[in-house]
Scaffold this active site. Sequence first.
Site, PDB file in Angstrom:
ATOM      1  N   HIS A  19       0.821  -1.197   0.093  1.00 39.25           N
ATOM      2  CA  HIS A  19       0.042  -0.019  -0.110  1.00 39.25           C
ATOM      3  C   HIS A  19       0.744   1.269  -0.109  1.00 39.25           C
ATOM      4  O   HIS A  19       0.665   2.282  -0.586  1.00 39.25           O
ATOM      5  CB  HIS A  19      -0.873  -0.137   1.070  1.00 39.25           C
ATOM      6  CG  HIS A  19      -1.975  -0.957   1.131  1.00 39.25           C
ATOM      7  ND1 HIS A  19      -2.482  -1.766   2.119  1.00 39.25           N
ATOM      8  CD2 HIS A  19      -2.540  -1.699  -0.013  1.00 39.25           C
ATOM      9  CE1 HIS A  19      -3.177  -2.669   1.904  1.00 39.25           C
ATOM     10  NE2 HIS A  19      -3.603  -2.668   0.344  1.00 39.25           N
ATOM     11  N   HIS A  42      -7.866  -8.518  -7.242  1.00 36.27           N
ATOM     12  CA  HIS A  42      -8.030  -9.445  -6.148  1.00 36.27           C
ATOM     13  C   HIS A  42      -8.350  -8.394  -4.899  1.00 36.27           C
ATOM     14  O   HIS A  42      -7.367  -8.477  -4.015  1.00 36.27           O
ATOM     15  CB  HIS A  42      -6.815 -10.432  -5.647  1.00 36.27           C
ATOM     16  CG  HIS A  42      -6.462 -11.266  -6.962  1.00 36.27           C
ATOM     17  ND1 HIS A  42      -6.047 -11.047  -8.013  1.00 36.27           N
ATOM     18  CD2 HIS A  42      -6.872 -12.532  -7.050  1.00 36.27           C
ATOM     19  CE1 HIS A  42      -5.918 -12.005  -8.740  1.00 36.27           C
ATOM     20  NE2 HIS A  42      -6.430 -13.030  -8.412  1.00 36.27           N
ATOM     21  N   SER A 125      -6.637  -2.170  -0.387  1.00 33.12           N
ATOM     22  CA  SER A 125      -6.561  -1.363  -1.693  1.00 33.12           C
ATOM     23  C   SER A 125      -7.744  -0.650  -2.057  1.00 33.12           C
ATOM     24  O   SER A 125      -7.673   0.623  -2.544  1.00 33.12           O
ATOM     25  CB  SER A 125      -5.723  -2.171  -2.636  1.00 33.12           C
ATOM     26  OG  SER A 125      -6.460  -3.381  -2.952  1.00 33.12           O
ATOM     27  N   GLU A 149     -13.494  -9.710  -6.909  1.00 30.80           N
ATOM     28  CA  GLU A 149     -13.061 -10.685  -5.652  1.00 30.80           C
ATOM     29  C   GLU A 149     -13.787 -12.120  -5.805  1.00 30.80           C
ATOM     30  O   GLU A 149     -15.294 -11.918  -6.022  1.00 30.80           O
ATOM     31  CB  GLU A 149     -13.386 -10.074  -4.297  1.00 30.80           C
ATOM     32  CG  GLU A 149     -13.269 -10.928  -3.228  1.00 30.80           C
ATOM     33  CD  GLU A 149     -11.889 -11.503  -3.073  1.00 30.80           C
ATOM     34  OE1 GLU A 149     -11.997 -12.724  -3.090  1.00 30.80           O
ATOM     35  OE2 GLU A 149     -10.770 -10.845  -3.418  1.00 30.80           O
ATOM     36  N   ASP A 177     -13.574 -13.724 -11.071  1.00 31.38           N
ATOM     37  CA  ASP A 177     -12.076 -14.153 -11.492  1.00 31.38           C
ATOM     38  C   ASP A 177     -11.299 -12.844 -11.945  1.00 31.38           C
ATOM     39  O   ASP A 177     -11.699 -12.446 -13.099  1.00 31.38           O
ATOM     40  CB  ASP A 177     -11.530 -15.298 -12.301  1.00 31.38           C
ATOM     41  CG  ASP A 177     -10.379 -15.755 -12.443  1.00 31.38           C
ATOM     42  OD1 ASP A 177      -9.549 -14.785 -11.816  1.00 31.38           O
ATOM     43  OD2 ASP A 177     -10.164 -16.614 -13.175  1.00 31.38           O
ATOM     44  N   GLY A 178     -10.530 -12.112 -11.130  1.00 33.57           N
ATOM     45  CA  GLY A 178      -9.987 -11.017 -11.594  1.00 33.57           C
ATOM     46  C   GLY A 178      -9.074 -11.080 -12.708  1.00 33.57           C
ATOM     47  O   GLY A 178      -8.959 -10.192 -13.670  1.00 33.57           O
ATOM     48  N   ASP A 203      -2.548  -9.042  -6.885  1.00 33.92           N
ATOM     49  CA  ASP A 203      -2.052  -9.455  -5.831  1.00 33.92           C
ATOM     50  C   ASP A 203      -2.770 -10.566  -5.278  1.00 33.92           C
ATOM     51  O   ASP A 203      -3.542 -10.384  -4.226  1.00 33.92           O
ATOM     52  CB  ASP A 203      -2.049  -8.281  -4.307  1.00 33.92           C
ATOM     53  CG  ASP A 203      -3.276  -7.670  -4.245  1.00 33.92           C
ATOM     54  OD1 ASP A 203      -4.371  -7.858  -5.014  1.00 33.92           O
ATOM     55  OD2 ASP A 203      -3.627  -7.352  -2.978  1.00 33.92           O
TER      56      ASP A 203
END
Length: 320
Positions: A19, A42, A125, A149, A177-178, A203
Site C-alpha cells: 500500500h 483481487h 487497496s 473478488e 476471477d480478476g 495481488d
Amino acid sequence: MFSYRHAFHAGNHADVLKHLTLVATLRHLMRKDSPLTMIDTHAGAGIYRLDAEAAQTSGEALAGIARLAPPNAGDSAPNSATARSSQAPDAIVSEYDALTDYLALLAGFNRTGASGGPWRVYPGSPLLMHALMTEPARAAVHDRLRLFELHPTDAQALQAHIAQLDAGRQVGMARQDGFAALKALLPPPASGSGSRRALVLIDPSYEIKSDYAKVAGAVQDALRRFATGVYLVWYPIIPRPEAHTLPRRLRTLAQQAERAWLQATLAVGAAPGSNGLSASGMFVINPPHTLAAALRSALPRVQQALARGPQASWSVDTGD
C-alpha cells in the site's frame, strides 16, 4: 481454494509495502488532470477490523502497521495528504514523503476523537484508492475504480462496504476471477481529451501454485492490450521455485515490451518460532519517475520499525 482470508494478515509488513507503493504511485498519477481507471483484480473485503478475532489471533498487524502508527494514533488530526493536494504540483513533488502520506490516509479511517487509542481498522487497496480519488482536489476528475473478488465471504463483505460509499457508477464490483475480468477492461475508455490511463493492481493470495503463472500470463496479455498502463504486482518471497521465478519473468516481460520497471522488496526477518511470511516484493511496470526516490526514502524507516531479526532488509531496483 478459498482457505485464504486476508483478515488474518491485514496491516502486516506485506500490506505496508504494497500500500505504500500503491499510494505513492497514485499520488503521482493523480497530478495529471485526466481520469484514471483503477483495477484491483483481487480486492479482498475492502476494509478490516484490527480488533476482530482474526487479526487478534494472528497478531500480524501488531507486528506491522501498529509499529508505524504514531503515538495516540486514534486522535483526530488533519489529513496531511489532503492538505498537500491544494498545493502547487512542484511543491507536492519536492516535499512528498510517501510514508507520511500513507500513514495520514490510514489515520483518516481511524478518527476516534480526543481519547486516542490504537487504530481499529485497516483499509485495503479498494478503500485506499477510493479515498484518493474522492479527495476534494481530485473528485471532479471522476476517476473509475473496478474491483474483483472471487472468495464468497470476502466478495459479500466488499459489496457491502462499496454500497456504503454511495459512489454510484464510479466504483464497480463483481464476484469474478480478476485475471479473466482484466481482459475486458484493457485498453481503458478514453477521456474527453482522448487520453487513456489505467493502473492495475494484481495481488492474489498465491495459495495455489498456478497463481504465479496466471500473474505472468495476465501481465503479458495486459501489456499486449495496453502497453502504457501502470501495472503493480505484489508477490511473496518464500522458498518456492515459482516465487523466485515470478519477478524474473516480470522483468523479462517489461524488457520485451520496452517498458520501464521497478522492483521493491521488504524483509523483516524471521520471528523466533514463527513460520510466517517474512518478506515480499512489489514489481511495477511503467512506474512514475518519482517512485524510486519515494520508496528509497520510506523503506529504511519501515525496515527499522518492523525488523524482527538480523535478516531485515529492503531494496529498490529499476530498469528501462
